[in-house]
Design a protein around this motif. Structure first.
Motif, short mmCIF file in Angstrom:
data_model
loop_
_atom_site.label_atom_id
_atom_site.label_comp_id
_atom_site.label_asym_id
_atom_site.label_seq_id
_atom_site.Cartn_x
_atom_site.Cartn_y
_atom_site.Cartn_z
N ASN A 194 0.80 -1.22 0.00
CA ASN A 194 0.00 0.00 0.00
C ASN A 194 0.84 1.28 0.00
O ASN A 194 0.53 2.24 -0.70
CB ASN A 194 -0.93 -0.01 1.22
CG ASN A 194 -1.85 1.18 1.25
OD1 ASN A 194 -2.67 1.36 0.37
ND2 ASN A 194 -1.69 2.00 2.26
N ALA A 195 1.90 1.31 0.79
CA ALA A 195 2.65 2.56 0.99
C ALA A 195 3.19 3.11 -0.33
O ALA A 195 3.13 4.33 -0.58
CB ALA A 195 3.79 2.33 1.98
N GLN A 196 3.72 2.23 -1.18
CA GLN A 196 4.29 2.71 -2.44
C GLN A 196 3.24 3.40 -3.29
O GLN A 196 3.51 4.43 -3.93
CB GLN A 196 4.89 1.54 -3.22
CG GLN A 196 6.14 0.95 -2.59
CD GLN A 196 5.84 -0.08 -1.51
OE1 GLN A 196 4.69 -0.27 -1.12
NE2 GLN A 196 6.87 -0.73 -1.03
N PHE A 197 2.03 2.86 -3.30
CA PHE A 197 0.99 3.45 -4.14
C PHE A 197 0.42 4.73 -3.53
O PHE A 197 -0.06 5.60 -4.25
CB PHE A 197 -0.11 2.41 -4.40
CG PHE A 197 0.32 1.33 -5.33
CD1 PHE A 197 0.33 1.54 -6.70
CD2 PHE A 197 0.77 0.12 -4.85
CE1 PHE A 197 0.76 0.55 -7.58
CE2 PHE A 197 1.20 -0.88 -5.71
CZ PHE A 197 1.20 -0.66 -7.07
N VAL A 198 0.47 4.85 -2.22
CA VAL A 198 0.06 6.11 -1.59
C VAL A 198 1.01 7.23 -2.01
O VAL A 198 0.59 8.34 -2.36
CB VAL A 198 0.02 5.97 -0.06
CG1 VAL A 198 -0.13 7.34 0.61
CG2 VAL A 198 -1.13 5.06 0.35
N TRP A 199 2.31 6.93 -2.01
CA TRP A 199 3.28 7.95 -2.45
C TRP A 199 3.04 8.32 -3.91
O TRP A 199 3.02 9.50 -4.28
CB TRP A 199 4.70 7.43 -2.27
CG TRP A 199 5.20 7.54 -0.87
CD1 TRP A 199 5.11 6.60 0.12
CD2 TRP A 199 5.84 8.67 -0.27
NE1 TRP A 199 5.66 7.07 1.29
CE2 TRP A 199 6.12 8.33 1.08
CE3 TRP A 199 6.20 9.93 -0.74
CZ2 TRP A 199 6.75 9.21 1.96
CZ3 TRP A 199 6.84 10.81 0.13
CH2 TRP A 199 7.10 10.45 1.46
N LEU A 200 2.85 7.31 -4.78
CA LEU A 200 2.57 7.58 -6.18
C LEU A 200 1.30 8.40 -6.34
O LEU A 200 1.22 9.31 -7.18
CB LEU A 200 2.45 6.27 -6.96
CG LEU A 200 3.75 5.52 -7.26
CD1 LEU A 200 3.44 4.19 -7.92
CD2 LEU A 200 4.65 6.36 -8.15
N TYR A 201 0.30 8.09 -5.54
CA TYR A 201 -0.97 8.82 -5.60
C TYR A 201 -0.75 10.29 -5.25
O TYR A 201 -1.30 11.19 -5.90
CB TYR A 201 -1.98 8.18 -4.65
CG TYR A 201 -3.37 8.76 -4.77
CD1 TYR A 201 -4.27 8.26 -5.70
CD2 TYR A 201 -3.76 9.82 -3.98
CE1 TYR A 201 -5.54 8.80 -5.82
CE2 TYR A 201 -5.03 10.37 -4.09
CZ TYR A 201 -5.91 9.85 -5.02
OH TYR A 201 -7.16 10.41 -5.14
#
Length: 205
Positions: free
Chosen positions: A51-58
Motif C-alpha cells: 500500500n505505501a508505495q501506491f500512496v506515495w505515487l498517488y
C-alpha cells in the motif's frame, strides 16, 4: 543506542543448546493458537504491504503534491500522530486486553487506503484528515498483536524455545510481504490504463 547503557540486561542461561530444528520449530507449528496467529500475520501483511508505495505515487501523480508536501504529510505528521497515540493504545491493551484492543484498532484502520480517493489536488484536507484516524490506530493493532505473540511464546513448559515463534512469524510476514508487492505491482499494471469514478470522484490505478 547509548541510552541502552543504563537498562538492566539480565542474561538467561540457555536451557538446551543441543535442541534439534525439529523440536525447535515443531512445537510452534503444532500450536493451534499460533497457527491462527500466523494466518492473521499472512493476511494483514499481504493486504497492506504494497500500500505505501501506491500512496506515495498517488500523492505525486494524482494529488500533484511536491516532495516537501508529501514528506510533511506522509512522514512528519504521521510520526507525530503515532507518537501521541501509542501511549493511549498501550494503556488500552493493559486495561481491555489484546483482542479487544486489536478489534477496536482494526475497525479504525479499515478505511485507511480507500479514503485516499478523496485526496485531490484542489481539496485534500478532509480526506487526509480522515486517513489520520487509521494512522493513529495502527499502533494499537501492532501493540496488541505483538503482545499476543510474546505471550504465546511464553513459558507453558520450562524448555520451550521461545525464539522460534518470533522467527517463524517473521518468516511468514516476509513471504506474505513479498507476495503482496508482486500482487500489487501486477494489479497496477493490469489497470494502468483504467479510469473510473466514485460518486464523481475520479479513480485511477
Amino acid at each position: 543506542i547509548l541510552l541502552f547503557r543504563d537498562i538492566p540486561d539480565h542474561r538467561r542461561q540457555q536451557r538446551n543448546p543441543r535442541v534439534s530444528p525439529r523440536i525447535l520449530f515443531g512445537e510452534p507449528l503444532h500450536n493451534r493458537d499460533f497457527l491462527h496467529y500466523l494466518g492473521y500475520t499472512a493476511t494483514i501483511t499481504f493486504g497492506i504491504a504494497f500500500n505505501a508505495q501506491f500512496v506515495w505515487l498517488y500523492f505525486f501523480d494524482v494529488a500533484r503534491m511536491s516532495n516537501s508536501q508529501a514528506n510533511l504529510l506522509l512522514v512528519t505528521v504521521s510520526l507525530l500522530v503515532t507518537l501521541f497515540s501509542t501511549p493511549l493504545w498501550g494503556r488500552a491493551v493493559d486495561r481491555f486486553g489484546c483482542r479487544t484492543t486489536a478489534l477496536a484498532a482494526g475497525f479504525c484502520i479499515i478505511h485507511g487506503s480507500a479514503v485516499f480517493i478523496f485526496v485531490q489536488r484542489e481539496n485534500w484536507i478532509w480526506g487526509y484528515a480522515i486517513s489520520l484516524i487509521s494512522t493513529a490506530a495502527w499502533p494499537g493493532l501492532e501493540l496488541a498483536s505483538q503482545t499476543l505473540l510474546l505471550r504465546m511464546s511464553g513459558t507453558r513448559r520450562a524448555d520451550r524455545q521461545n525464539s522460534a515463534y518470533i522467527a517463524i512469524n517473521s518468516f511468514v510476514a516476509a513471504i506474505a510481504g513479498t507476495l503482496s508487492g508482486l500482487f500489487g505491482g501486477a494489479f497496477a499494471r493490469i489497470l494502468r490504463d483504467w479510469n473510473g469514478s466514485f460518486f464523481g470522484w475520479p479513480l485511477t490505478y
